[in-house]
Design an enzyme around this catalytic site. Sequence first.
Site, PDB file in Angstrom:
ATOM      1  N   GLU A  27       0.798  -1.224   0.000  1.00  0.00           N
ATOM      2  CA  GLU A  27       0.000   0.000   0.000  1.00  0.00           C
ATOM      3  C   GLU A  27       0.831   1.276   0.000  1.00  0.00           C
ATOM      4  O   GLU A  27       0.432   2.283  -0.592  1.00  0.00           O
ATOM      5  CB  GLU A  27      -0.940   0.013   1.218  1.00  0.00           C
ATOM      6  CG  GLU A  27      -2.013  -1.055   1.213  1.00  0.00           C
ATOM      7  CD  GLU A  27      -3.055  -0.857   0.126  1.00  0.00           C
ATOM      8  OE1 GLU A  27      -3.193   0.272  -0.382  1.00  0.00           O
ATOM      9  OE2 GLU A  27      -3.720  -1.848  -0.238  1.00  0.00           O
TER      10      GLU A  27
ATOM     11  N   SER B  96     -45.191 -25.565  46.270  1.00  0.00           N
ATOM     12  CA  SER B  96     -44.533 -25.954  47.523  1.00  0.00           C
ATOM     13  C   SER B  96     -43.084 -25.494  47.627  1.00  0.00           C
ATOM     14  O   SER B  96     -42.472 -25.636  48.691  1.00  0.00           O
ATOM     15  CB  SER B  96     -44.591 -27.476  47.687  1.00  0.00           C
ATOM     16  OG  SER B  96     -45.928 -27.900  47.857  1.00  0.00           O
TER      17      SER B  96
END
Length: 691
Positions: free
Chosen positions: A84, A356
């Site tokens: 690049e 319960s």
Amino acid sequence: MGNFFKTVICVLVALFVLAGAAFWGLAGLMPAVDIEDSLRPDAASQYFDDKGELLYTTASEERRIPVSLDKMPKHLQEAFISIEDARFYEHGGIDIRGTARALFVTLTGGDVQGGSTITQQLAKNAFLTNERTITRKIKEAFIARQLEERYTKDEILNMYLNRIYFGQGTYGVETASLYYFGKHVEDIDLAEAATLAAIPKSPNYYNPLENPKASKERQELVLDQMVKYGYITQAEADTAKAEKIAVHVTEIQDKKEYLSYFFDYCNQFIIDKFGADALYKGGLKIYTTINSDMQQAAVDALQYLPNYYTDDSKLTQPQVALVSLDPQTGYIKAMIGGRAEDKFNRAIMAVRQPGSSFKPFVYLTAMENGFTPASVVEDKETEFAQGWTPQNSDLKWHGKVSLRTALTRSMNVPTVLVAQQVGVDKILDTAKALGITTLVDEGAYSDANLAMALGGLSKGVIPIEMASAYGAIANSGVYVKPIGILKIEDRNGRVIFENKTERHEAVDPRAAYLTVDMMKGVFVNGTAAGAGLGRPAAGKTGTTDDFKDAWFVGFTPNLSTAVWIGDDNGRALEYMYGSMQPLSIWRSYMLNAVQNLPAVDFVRPAGLEIPPEPKIVNDKDKEDKDKKDSKDAKKEAAKETNAAKKAAEEAAGAAQPAKPSMRDRVREILEGNAAANNTKPVVSNQPTPAN
């Protein structure tokens, strides 16, 4: 003619260089742009488990996970520079020489050259659009100049590598590496680094998934450039070219499945505290309490969840919730909020009747108010209010029983009697102290009534609160608020939130231990008999009388887990008890979850004695015993009479010959007939039929 064109080109290049120099001078006079904000790209946030392993990456407009330059291999940095911007460390943001060379090559018929430096590309990506106009190029150059003046080369390279696009919705080298190779960028080799460096020129064309041939050709060009600029040897390049790249697509948006409920739970907390942008764009690192192995064990345990039908919302019923946490720290270790078919998190949002499973709060309160496991209460038919005569699930009465027996076997009337003696307000206070927030303590629908003792509540309870409440009982009565997030770091590693444990003593540790000791019996001879873990554990089943909710909540000293099953639409569960599928899910999960936890026992407070079970003789038992004793006496008297009669007969027989019995007479006749006929006599052992 050829020399003429070359001369023209040289003049144009010279003019370009002069223009560039003038341009560079003017760039310093242009006003600065808002660089700081624009250079901060959106980034996804990451979730980590309790071991620091990546769990999940949030969805965001741009899939990006920033990493620092020191986490990027040197050969990756060199690959990008080679392809690049070979003079990156030499120019000042605009490579006039490189641009002139690119222009010359282009004008002389060579490959079209870009000429933009890494700094210029960063300027374009951060501040500008992709329009190809001279105006945009001028702005790009101005911004590049300012970037070079404000940041070092390494800082510019780091920002560039974290920002560039790699196709498939991925931004930055870390995200791209995870996506294409299934590994962190710090772990990629030279061949993989060159493959990544090949992509940004044209992410769609050089994408190794979309166009592997073009990707390979440009990868080799990257390697050749690295050789050209002295970063690698030709031999290293040849080895990298020969390597077969294994493109291993790993979705950054991990398939959340059952963990989605936990992430949504954490997301809401973060959004409330820091805002949505911080979560979805801020690149946060969120360290959670989730244990990946335990979470998987929870998912595996769902094999016991039945499928009844698919409702109108396309949800499979019944649904499920599971929450597991460390009682001592409050750390949530596993969470399942449903079948992963919707967003409703039943683990933290569903308010359901506990049945319960609420009873331990009654007995815990009793232990704090002078009762012991050996205290006795009577299980008999009792009308507590007009028309309300609760029964046991076995539809039997058991007379006088200890509180231990009543809780272990989940008897209803004894529980209500205990609640009546202790006081419903005290029981509600106990439940609140244990973190139950859904109770109604005033008004027309107040839970301050005896039905509450059996889990008949105006609203209900939430699974996560049941897990933490039971956890407090396990933790010597100390309640610890559940938490799912340990700390949060921003993208720069700065800690912006650290959770603090909230705890308080909810009940007396002696009362807590006595309750635990009773609840241990549930696995021995109670409603979950035979479902123990092979280590100290306690728990309680829960079933509503209409079979719409089924629970099992239980714990070891270091892990408390609540499991609930129910139908979102309120339908009954086909006679499902808490001792059935909820217990199966709980036990399957816990057997795996506790494998790496120490097998310790619950802490008994110093000096606390556990009273032995009382010797209880019920009225019915006494009546049965009296009948049995009377019957035994009659048998003994009959034996004595028969013995005396036999002795008298023997004495009389000695004085006169015995009279032959009818059987003896028959035998004599048959034997006589047989002798006459020379055959063996047959005498039947069966009784003679009555006439």
